[in-house]
Scaffold this motif. Structure first.
Motif, PDB file in Angstrom:
ATOM      1  N   ALA A   1       0.832  -1.206   0.000  1.00  0.00           N
ATOM      2  CA  ALA A   1       0.000   0.000   0.000  1.00  0.00           C
ATOM      3  C   ALA A   1       0.868   1.258   0.000  1.00  0.00           C
ATOM      4  O   ALA A   1       0.563   2.232  -0.702  1.00  0.00           O
ATOM      5  N   GLN A   2       1.949   1.240   0.762  1.00  0.00           N
ATOM      6  CA  GLN A   2       2.843   2.391   0.802  1.00  0.00           C
ATOM      7  C   GLN A   2       3.501   2.600  -0.560  1.00  0.00           C
ATOM      8  O   GLN A   2       3.620   3.738  -1.032  1.00  0.00           O
ATOM      9  N   ALA A   3       3.926   1.522  -1.197  1.00  0.00           N
ATOM     10  CA  ALA A   3       4.546   1.628  -2.516  1.00  0.00           C
ATOM     11  C   ALA A   3       3.554   2.161  -3.543  1.00  0.00           C
ATOM     12  O   ALA A   3       3.897   3.029  -4.358  1.00  0.00           O
ATOM     13  N   GLN A   4       2.334   1.666  -3.506  1.00  0.00           N
ATOM     14  CA  GLN A   4       1.312   2.135  -4.440  1.00  0.00           C
ATOM     15  C   GLN A   4       0.982   3.602  -4.203  1.00  0.00           C
ATOM     16  O   GLN A   4       0.804   4.366  -5.156  1.00  0.00           O
ATOM     17  N   ALA A   5       0.909   4.015  -2.954  1.00  0.00           N
ATOM     18  CA  ALA A   5       0.628   5.421  -2.643  1.00  0.00           C
ATOM     19  C   ALA A   5       1.764   6.310  -3.131  1.00  0.00           C
ATOM     20  O   ALA A   5       1.530   7.390  -3.677  1.00  0.00           O
ATOM     21  N   SER A   6       2.984   5.858  -2.971  1.00  0.00           N
ATOM     22  CA  SER A   6       4.137   6.619  -3.432  1.00  0.00           C
ATOM     23  C   SER A   6       4.110   6.786  -4.946  1.00  0.00           C
ATOM     24  O   SER A   6       4.326   7.890  -5.470  1.00  0.00           O
ATOM     25  N   ILE A   7       3.813   5.705  -5.655  1.00  0.00           N
ATOM     26  CA  ILE A   7       3.722   5.756  -7.117  1.00  0.00           C
ATOM     27  C   ILE A   7       2.591   6.689  -7.544  1.00  0.00           C
ATOM     28  O   ILE A   7       2.740   7.489  -8.475  1.00  0.00           O
ATOM     29  N   MET A   8       1.471   6.597  -6.857  1.00  0.00           N
ATOM     30  CA  MET A   8       0.322   7.455  -7.182  1.00  0.00           C
ATOM     31  C   MET A   8       0.668   8.929  -6.986  1.00  0.00           C
ATOM     32  O   MET A   8       0.351   9.766  -7.836  1.00  0.00           O
ATOM     33  N   LEU A   9       1.344   9.259  -5.893  1.00  0.00           N
ATOM     34  CA  LEU A   9       1.708  10.644  -5.633  1.00  0.00           C
ATOM     35  C   LEU A   9       2.731  11.154  -6.642  1.00  0.00           C
ATOM     36  O   LEU A   9       2.665  12.312  -7.070  1.00  0.00           O
ATOM     37  N   GLU A  10       3.661  10.302  -7.047  1.00  0.00           N
ATOM     38  CA  GLU A  10       4.628  10.694  -8.076  1.00  0.00           C
ATOM     39  C   GLU A  10       3.909  10.968  -9.390  1.00  0.00           C
ATOM     40  O   GLU A  10       4.205  11.951 -10.081  1.00  0.00           O
ATOM     41  N   GLY A  11       2.971  10.105  -9.743  1.00  0.00           N
ATOM     42  CA  GLY A  11       2.189  10.296 -10.960  1.00  0.00           C
ATOM     43  C   GLY A  11       1.367  11.573 -10.900  1.00  0.00           C
ATOM     44  O   GLY A  11       1.265  12.306 -11.889  1.00  0.00           O
ATOM     45  N   PHE A  12       0.802  11.852  -9.743  1.00  0.00           N
ATOM     46  CA  PHE A  12       0.011  13.071  -9.565  1.00  0.00           C
ATOM     47  C   PHE A  12       0.891  14.308  -9.741  1.00  0.00           C
ATOM     48  O   PHE A  12       0.497  15.273 -10.402  1.00  0.00           O
TER      49      PHE A  12
ATOM     50  N   LYS B   1       3.661  14.561 -11.471  1.00  0.00           N
ATOM     51  CA  LYS B   1       4.000  14.681 -12.893  1.00  0.00           C
ATOM     52  C   LYS B   1       2.828  15.231 -13.689  1.00  0.00           C
ATOM     53  O   LYS B   1       3.002  16.075 -14.571  1.00  0.00           O
ATOM     54  N   THR B   2       1.634  14.768 -13.391  1.00  0.00           N
ATOM     55  CA  THR B   2       0.442  15.258 -14.089  1.00  0.00           C
ATOM     56  C   THR B   2       0.249  16.741 -13.820  1.00  0.00           C
ATOM     57  O   THR B   2      -0.066  17.511 -14.744  1.00  0.00           O
ATOM     58  N   GLN B   3       0.445  17.164 -12.580  1.00  0.00           N
ATOM     59  CA  GLN B   3       0.312  18.585 -12.248  1.00  0.00           C
ATOM     60  C   GLN B   3       1.325  19.426 -13.029  1.00  0.00           C
ATOM     61  O   GLN B   3       0.995  20.499 -13.525  1.00  0.00           O
ATOM     62  N   GLN B   4       2.548  18.937 -13.138  1.00  0.00           N
ATOM     63  CA  GLN B   4       3.571  19.650 -13.905  1.00  0.00           C
ATOM     64  C   GLN B   4       3.166  19.746 -15.372  1.00  0.00           C
ATOM     65  O   GLN B   4       3.323  20.797 -15.996  1.00  0.00           O
ATOM     66  N   ASN B   5       2.643  18.660 -15.922  1.00  0.00           N
ATOM     67  CA  ASN B   5       2.221  18.660 -17.321  1.00  0.00           C
ATOM     68  C   ASN B   5       1.058  19.621 -17.549  1.00  0.00           C
ATOM     69  O   ASN B   5       1.007  20.312 -18.565  1.00  0.00           O
ATOM     70  N   VAL B   6       0.129  19.675 -16.616  1.00  0.00           N
ATOM     71  CA  VAL B   6      -1.010  20.579 -16.743  1.00  0.00           C
ATOM     72  C   VAL B   6      -0.537  22.024 -16.700  1.00  0.00           C
ATOM     73  O   VAL B   6      -0.965  22.861 -17.506  1.00  0.00           O
ATOM     74  N   GLN B   7       0.358  22.321 -15.778  1.00  0.00           N
ATOM     75  CA  GLN B   7       0.861  23.695 -15.672  1.00  0.00           C
ATOM     76  C   GLN B   7       1.652  24.080 -16.923  1.00  0.00           C
ATOM     77  O   GLN B   7       1.565  25.213 -17.393  1.00  0.00           O
ATOM     78  N   ALA B   8       2.424  23.149 -17.471  1.00  0.00           N
ATOM     79  CA  ALA B   8       3.194  23.427 -18.674  1.00  0.00           C
ATOM     80  C   ALA B   8       2.286  23.613 -19.886  1.00  0.00           C
ATOM     81  O   ALA B   8       2.591  24.392 -20.788  1.00  0.00           O
ATOM     82  N   ALA B   9       1.164  22.929 -19.923  1.00  0.00           N
ATOM     83  CA  ALA B   9       0.254  22.992 -21.062  1.00  0.00           C
ATOM     84  C   ALA B   9      -0.654  24.208 -21.031  1.00  0.00           C
ATOM     85  O   ALA B   9      -1.265  24.538 -22.040  1.00  0.00           O
ATOM     86  N   GLN B  10      -0.750  24.869 -19.912  1.00  0.00           N
ATOM     87  CA  GLN B  10      -1.629  26.030 -19.815  1.00  0.00           C
ATOM     88  C   GLN B  10      -1.064  27.180 -20.645  1.00  0.00           C
ATOM     89  O   GLN B  10       0.151  27.366 -20.748  1.00  0.00           O
ATOM     90  N   ALA B  11      -1.957  27.934 -21.234  1.00  0.00           N
ATOM     91  CA  ALA B  11      -1.554  29.067 -22.054  1.00  0.00           C
ATOM     92  C   ALA B  11      -0.911  30.143 -21.193  1.00  0.00           C
ATOM     93  O   ALA B  11      -1.246  30.308 -20.020  1.00  0.00           O
ATOM     94  N   SER B  12      -0.009  30.873 -21.800  1.00  0.00           N
ATOM     95  CA  SER B  12       0.644  31.949 -21.064  1.00  0.00           C
ATOM     96  C   SER B  12      -0.339  33.088 -20.783  1.00  0.00           C
ATOM     97  O   SER B  12      -0.192  33.821 -19.823  1.00  0.00           O
ATOM     98  N   HIS B  13      -1.323  33.230 -21.627  1.00  0.00           N
ATOM     99  CA  HIS B  13      -2.349  34.248 -21.439  1.00  0.00           C
ATOM    100  C   HIS B  13      -3.559  33.572 -20.781  1.00  0.00           C
ATOM    101  O   HIS B  13      -4.091  32.601 -21.313  1.00  0.00           O
ATOM    102  N   PRO B  14      -4.031  34.057 -19.642  1.00  0.00           N
ATOM    103  CA  PRO B  14      -5.073  33.336 -18.896  1.00  0.00           C
ATOM    104  C   PRO B  14      -6.407  33.194 -19.620  1.00  0.00           C
ATOM    105  O   PRO B  14      -7.149  32.270 -19.343  1.00  0.00           O
TER     106      PRO B  14
END
Length: 80
Positions: free
Chosen positions: A44-55, A57-70
């Motif tokens: 369970a700890q390993a799965q939670a760690s993997i899930m948080l790492e994936g989350f 990375k997803t947050q970074q990808n979302v922020q990178a994909a957002q337009a510079s103009h709001p």
């Protein structure tokens, strides 16, 4: 009379042997249960760690994909 006493003594010995086997079985069951619980917790700890790492990375990808103009692409400017 000796036969009766010998039979009682043998019964006590066999009962104490059974008690030892029962105690050993209970201890074995407890050890297996503890081991399985530890394995489940580690999984369970390993799965939670993997899930948080994936989350993260997803947050970074979302922020990178957002337009510079709001409001880019969300509103239309009309000049008269």
């Amino acid at each position: 009379m000796k036969l009766g006493i010998e039979n009682v003594d043998n019964d006590k010995e066999s009962n104490s042997g059974k008690e030892v086997i029962i105690v050993n079985a209970v201890q074995l069951k407890q050890a297996v249960t503890i081991s399985l619980t530890k394995q489940v917790q580690e999984t369970a700890q390993a799965q939670a760690s993997i899930m948080l790492e994936g989350f993260a990375k997803t947050q970074q990808n979302v922020q990178a994909a957002q337009a510079s103009h709001p409001s880019l692409g969300k509103t239309i400017d009309i000049r008269a």
